[in-house]
Motif scaffolding. Structure first.
Motif, PDB file in Angstrom:
ATOM      1  N   ALA A 166     -46.682   7.613 -10.311  1.00 15.23           N
ATOM      2  CA  ALA A 166     -45.284   7.566  -9.880  1.00 15.23           C
ATOM      3  C   ALA A 166     -44.393   8.318 -10.854  1.00 15.23           C
ATOM      4  O   ALA A 166     -43.489   9.067 -10.453  1.00 15.23           O
ATOM      5  CB  ALA A 166     -44.834   6.114  -9.753  1.00 15.23           C
ATOM      6  N   GLU A 167     -44.659   8.162 -12.163  1.00 20.47           N
ATOM      7  CA  GLU A 167     -43.865   8.874 -13.170  1.00 20.47           C
ATOM      8  C   GLU A 167     -44.096  10.385 -13.083  1.00 20.47           C
ATOM      9  O   GLU A 167     -43.178  11.176 -13.324  1.00 20.47           O
ATOM     10  CB  GLU A 167     -44.224   8.363 -14.567  1.00 20.47           C
ATOM     11  N   ALA A 168     -45.318  10.789 -12.719  1.00 24.74           N
ATOM     12  CA  ALA A 168     -45.633  12.217 -12.612  1.00 24.74           C
ATOM     13  C   ALA A 168     -45.231  12.799 -11.263  1.00 24.74           C
ATOM     14  O   ALA A 168     -45.269  14.018 -11.075  1.00 24.74           O
ATOM     15  CB  ALA A 168     -47.127  12.433 -12.851  1.00 24.74           C
ATOM     16  N   GLY A 169     -44.863  11.921 -10.330  1.00 30.28           N
ATOM     17  CA  GLY A 169     -44.460  12.375  -9.008  1.00 30.28           C
ATOM     18  C   GLY A 169     -45.604  12.924  -8.181  1.00 30.28           C
ATOM     19  O   GLY A 169     -45.412  13.852  -7.385  1.00 30.28           O
ATOM     20  N   VAL A 170     -46.801  12.360  -8.347  1.00 31.95           N
ATOM     21  CA  VAL A 170     -47.962  12.824  -7.590  1.00 31.95           C
ATOM     22  C   VAL A 170     -48.647  11.634  -6.918  1.00 31.95           C
ATOM     23  O   VAL A 170     -48.433  10.481  -7.292  1.00 31.95           O
ATOM     24  CB  VAL A 170     -48.980  13.545  -8.511  1.00 31.95           C
ATOM     25  N   SER A 171     -49.468  11.938  -5.922  1.00 28.84           N
ATOM     26  CA  SER A 171     -50.297  10.919  -5.266  1.00 28.84           C
ATOM     27  C   SER A 171     -51.722  11.070  -5.760  1.00 28.84           C
ATOM     28  O   SER A 171     -52.300  12.164  -5.659  1.00 28.84           O
ATOM     29  CB  SER A 171     -50.256  11.087  -3.743  1.00 28.84           C
ATOM     30  N   PRO A 172     -52.305  10.018  -6.328  1.00 33.72           N
ATOM     31  CA  PRO A 172     -53.667  10.135  -6.854  1.00 33.72           C
ATOM     32  C   PRO A 172     -54.694  10.368  -5.743  1.00 33.72           C
ATOM     33  O   PRO A 172     -54.543   9.862  -4.629  1.00 33.72           O
ATOM     34  CB  PRO A 172     -53.894   8.785  -7.546  1.00 33.72           C
ATOM     35  N   HIS A 173     -55.726  11.154  -6.053  1.00 31.77           N
ATOM     36  CA  HIS A 173     -56.827  11.399  -5.118  1.00 31.77           C
ATOM     37  C   HIS A 173     -57.900  10.332  -5.367  1.00 31.77           C
ATOM     38  O   HIS A 173     -58.695  10.447  -6.301  1.00 31.77           O
ATOM     39  CB  HIS A 173     -57.405  12.800  -5.325  1.00 31.77           C
ATOM     40  N   ILE A 174     -57.892   9.300  -4.544  1.00 27.78           N
ATOM     41  CA  ILE A 174     -58.797   8.171  -4.764  1.00 27.78           C
ATOM     42  C   ILE A 174     -60.052   8.362  -3.924  1.00 27.78           C
ATOM     43  O   ILE A 174     -60.003   8.334  -2.689  1.00 27.78           O
ATOM     44  CB  ILE A 174     -58.110   6.842  -4.410  1.00 27.78           C
ATOM     45  N   GLY A 175     -61.177   8.558  -4.611  1.00 25.59           N
ATOM     46  CA  GLY A 175     -62.444   8.730  -3.907  1.00 25.59           C
ATOM     47  C   GLY A 175     -63.183   7.425  -3.699  1.00 25.59           C
ATOM     48  O   GLY A 175     -63.841   7.224  -2.679  1.00 25.59           O
ATOM     49  N   PHE A 176     -63.081   6.516  -4.671  1.00 28.97           N
ATOM     50  CA  PHE A 176     -63.753   5.222  -4.593  1.00 28.97           C
ATOM     51  C   PHE A 176     -62.794   4.138  -5.092  1.00 28.97           C
ATOM     52  O   PHE A 176     -62.032   4.362  -6.032  1.00 28.97           O
ATOM     53  CB  PHE A 176     -65.006   5.194  -5.473  1.00 28.97           C
ATOM     54  N   GLU A 177     -62.870   2.976  -4.467  1.00 31.48           N
ATOM     55  CA  GLU A 177     -62.170   1.784  -4.937  1.00 31.48           C
ATOM     56  C   GLU A 177     -63.188   0.664  -5.092  1.00 31.48           C
ATOM     57  O   GLU A 177     -63.864   0.292  -4.136  1.00 31.48           O
ATOM     58  CB  GLU A 177     -61.088   1.335  -3.949  1.00 31.48           C
ATOM     59  N   THR A 178     -63.307   0.134  -6.285  1.00 30.99           N
ATOM     60  CA  THR A 178     -64.214  -0.983  -6.530  1.00 30.99           C
ATOM     61  C   THR A 178     -63.806  -1.688  -7.811  1.00 30.99           C
ATOM     62  O   THR A 178     -63.273  -1.058  -8.733  1.00 30.99           O
ATOM     63  CB  THR A 178     -65.675  -0.527  -6.636  1.00 30.99           C
ATOM     64  N   ASN A 179     -64.058  -2.982  -7.875  1.00 28.72           N
ATOM     65  CA  ASN A 179     -63.792  -3.748  -9.092  1.00 28.72           C
ATOM     66  C   ASN A 179     -65.058  -3.949  -9.930  1.00 28.72           C
ATOM     67  O   ASN A 179     -65.024  -4.646 -10.938  1.00 28.72           O
ATOM     68  CB  ASN A 179     -63.202  -5.121  -8.738  1.00 28.72           C
ATOM     69  N   ILE A 194     -56.014  14.535 -22.692  1.00 30.93           N
ATOM     70  CA  ILE A 194     -55.848  15.015 -21.325  1.00 30.93           C
ATOM     71  C   ILE A 194     -54.432  14.739 -20.848  1.00 30.93           C
ATOM     72  O   ILE A 194     -53.874  13.666 -21.116  1.00 30.93           O
ATOM     73  CB  ILE A 194     -56.887  14.369 -20.384  1.00 30.93           C
ATOM     74  N   SER A 195     -53.848  15.721 -20.177  1.00 25.51           N
ATOM     75  CA  SER A 195     -52.493  15.537 -19.643  1.00 25.51           C
ATOM     76  C   SER A 195     -52.555  14.769 -18.333  1.00 25.51           C
ATOM     77  O   SER A 195     -53.597  14.710 -17.671  1.00 25.51           O
ATOM     78  CB  SER A 195     -51.835  16.900 -19.409  1.00 25.51           C
ATOM     79  N   TYR A 196     -51.430  14.183 -17.954  1.00 24.70           N
ATOM     80  CA  TYR A 196     -51.368  13.486 -16.678  1.00 24.70           C
ATOM     81  C   TYR A 196     -51.633  14.464 -15.529  1.00 24.70           C
ATOM     82  O   TYR A 196     -52.327  14.120 -14.559  1.00 24.70           O
ATOM     83  CB  TYR A 196     -50.012  12.817 -16.485  1.00 24.70           C
ATOM     84  N   ASP A 197     -51.086  15.660 -15.628  1.00 22.78           N
ATOM     85  CA  ASP A 197     -51.271  16.642 -14.561  1.00 22.78           C
ATOM     86  C   ASP A 197     -52.753  16.954 -14.361  1.00 22.78           C
ATOM     87  O   ASP A 197     -53.250  16.994 -13.229  1.00 22.78           O
ATOM     88  CB  ASP A 197     -50.507  17.931 -14.878  1.00 22.78           C
ATOM     89  N   ALA A 198     -53.461  17.178 -15.469  1.00 17.95           N
ATOM     90  CA  ALA A 198     -54.890  17.489 -15.372  1.00 17.95           C
ATOM     91  C   ALA A 198     -55.669  16.299 -14.816  1.00 17.95           C
ATOM     92  O   ALA A 198     -56.595  16.467 -14.010  1.00 17.95           O
ATOM     93  CB  ALA A 198     -55.428  17.883 -16.740  1.00 17.95           C
ATOM     94  N   PHE A 199     -55.293  15.111 -15.244  1.00 22.61           N
ATOM     95  CA  PHE A 199     -55.989  13.909 -14.771  1.00 22.61           C
ATOM     96  C   PHE A 199     -55.840  13.748 -13.260  1.00 22.61           C
ATOM     97  O   PHE A 199     -56.814  13.463 -12.551  1.00 22.61           O
ATOM     98  CB  PHE A 199     -55.441  12.681 -15.506  1.00 22.61           C
ATOM     99  N   PHE A 200     -54.619  13.940 -12.759  1.00 16.10           N
ATOM    100  CA  PHE A 200     -54.363  13.677 -11.344  1.00 16.10           C
ATOM    101  C   PHE A 200     -54.819  14.803 -10.415  1.00 16.10           C
ATOM    102  O   PHE A 200     -54.723  14.672  -9.193  1.00 16.10           O
ATOM    103  CB  PHE A 200     -52.882  13.356 -11.127  1.00 16.10           C
ATOM    104  N   THR A 201     -55.319  15.891 -10.964  1.00 14.01           N
ATOM    105  CA  THR A 201     -55.951  16.899 -10.100  1.00 14.01           C
ATOM    106  C   THR A 201     -57.387  16.509  -9.768  1.00 14.01           C
ATOM    107  O   THR A 201     -57.989  17.088  -8.863  1.00 14.01           O
ATOM    108  CB  THR A 201     -55.946  18.286 -10.776  1.00 14.01           C
ATOM    109  N   GLU A 202     -57.936  15.534 -10.491  1.00 18.82           N
ATOM    110  CA  GLU A 202     -59.321  15.109 -10.288  1.00 18.82           C
ATOM    111  C   GLU A 202     -59.413  14.002  -9.234  1.00 18.82           C
ATOM    112  O   GLU A 202     -58.451  13.267  -8.991  1.00 18.82           O
ATOM    113  CB  GLU A 202     -59.902  14.579 -11.606  1.00 18.82           C
ATOM    114  N   GLU A 203     -60.593  13.896  -8.633  1.00 14.51           N
ATOM    115  CA  GLU A 203     -60.861  12.752  -7.754  1.00 14.51           C
ATOM    116  C   GLU A 203     -61.094  11.528  -8.631  1.00 14.51           C
ATOM    117  O   GLU A 203     -61.800  11.599  -9.641  1.00 14.51           O
ATOM    118  CB  GLU A 203     -62.087  13.027  -6.881  1.00 14.51           C
ATOM    119  N   LEU A 204     -60.515  10.396  -8.232  1.00 15.02           N
ATOM    120  CA  LEU A 204     -60.487   9.216  -9.102  1.00 15.02           C
ATOM    121  C   LEU A 204     -61.310   8.063  -8.541  1.00 15.02           C
ATOM    122  O   LEU A 204     -61.414   7.887  -7.320  1.00 15.02           O
ATOM    123  CB  LEU A 204     -59.044   8.760  -9.315  1.00 15.02           C
TER     124      LEU A 204
END
Length: 292
Positions: A209-222, A181-191
């Motif tokens: 940051a290297e791809a120059g995009v802001s990730p779409h973060i749907g959930f944050e949990t450890n 999977i490319s970085y571009d394809a990965f960062f189009t998804e909700e994360l």
């Protein structure tokens, strides 16, 4: 005042004579007499009444005897504990590990270590890489597992494991049939991501940051089980080590088009002398990694 003089003094006091003390100590009687005389001179006190057939303690000698017994017992205790530590009959290892490794990589290693060294106590703390570094500096743990891409100058590190971060998605996801999977394809998804401070999250932050995009973060949990549940139900994709999903048929692990490798290391304060128990743990982890 030294340990030998105190030992001679206590033996004379308990046996009531210089000759008897010398016999028990396996030294010449003049050596005992000289040691006591030097002790009295250094303290500027008389410790024994010598004008009797059996020598007896002065009041000052009675006070010193109480201290001498405590000091010599402490020395014996210290010698015994040092022997036990040298023989690994006791000791403690306090190690911090990130959640993924603590749940999936370290359990068999920790159990094998405990089986080999049953007298040693293991304390395992789970935290993010940055928090572990702070805990090492504060002395709350002896060592921790960190990602050693840019290890801090004030930590000594020993690499033991290299792992590839994978994109994790449901088996029926449109991207699941790809080889990578490319970085571009990965960062189009909700994360679905760990919170900041964990190496899992730092990988994503660096890649975005290297791809120059802001990730779409749907959930944050450890919570790893929660992350896997969220992803398996199609509410986002994530990145994890492949070992985390190896036995889960509902999830697929794809490498990135440009592979993301992590060098994991045991780290402790530079210049800090590790205890024998901790050195043994480091050697054991490196041995297990080599065997793997």
């Amino acid at each position: 005042m030294d340990i030998r003089s105190l030992r001679y003094f206590m033996t004379v006091a308990e046996l009531g004579g210089f000759s008897a003390a010398a016999e028990q100590l396996h030294v010449a009687q003049p050596a005992v007499s000289m040691a006591i005389r030097k002790l009295e001179q250094s303290l500027q006190l008389q410790l024994f009444h010598r004008n009797e057939r059996r020598v007896s303690l002065t009041d000052e000698g009675q006070v010193l005897l109480r201290h001498a017994r405590a000091i010599l017992q402490a020395v014996r205790d210290a010698e015994r504990e040092m022997h036990e530590l040298h023989a690994l009959e006791r000791g403690e290892v306090r190690v911090g590990v990130p959640g993924m490794l603590g749940s999936y990589y370290f359990p068999p290693i920790l159990m094998a270590f405990r089986h080999r060294y049953p007298q040693l106590r293991l304390e395992v703390v789970e935290a993010g890489t940055r928090q572990l570094q702070q805990m090492i500096h504060r002395g709350e743990i002896d060592m921790g597992v960190i990602v050693a891409d840019t290890p801090p100058d004030d930590l000594e590190t020993h690499s033991f494991f290299q792992a590839q971060m994978m994109a994790i998605m449901p088996a029926d996801h449109p991207l699941a049939t790809r080889d990578n999977i490319s970085y571009d394809a990965f960062f189009t998804e909700e994360l679905v991501l760990f919170k900041e401070g964990y190496f899992h999250r730092e990988v994503i932050d660096r890649l975005s940051a290297e791809a120059g995009v802001s990730p779409h973060i749907g959930f944050e949990t450890n919570l790893i089980p929660l992350i896997k549940q969220i992803v398996s139900h199609g509410f986002g994709i994530t990145t994890l080590l492949e070992m985390v999903v190896a036995d889960d048929p509902q999830l697929i692990a794809l490498p990135f088009e440009q592979p993301v490798w992590l060098d994991l290391s045991l780290a402790w304060r530079k210049g800090h002398l590790l205890s024998r128990a901790n050195r043994t743990f480091v050697d054991f982890v490196l041995e297990q990694a080599g065997n793997g």
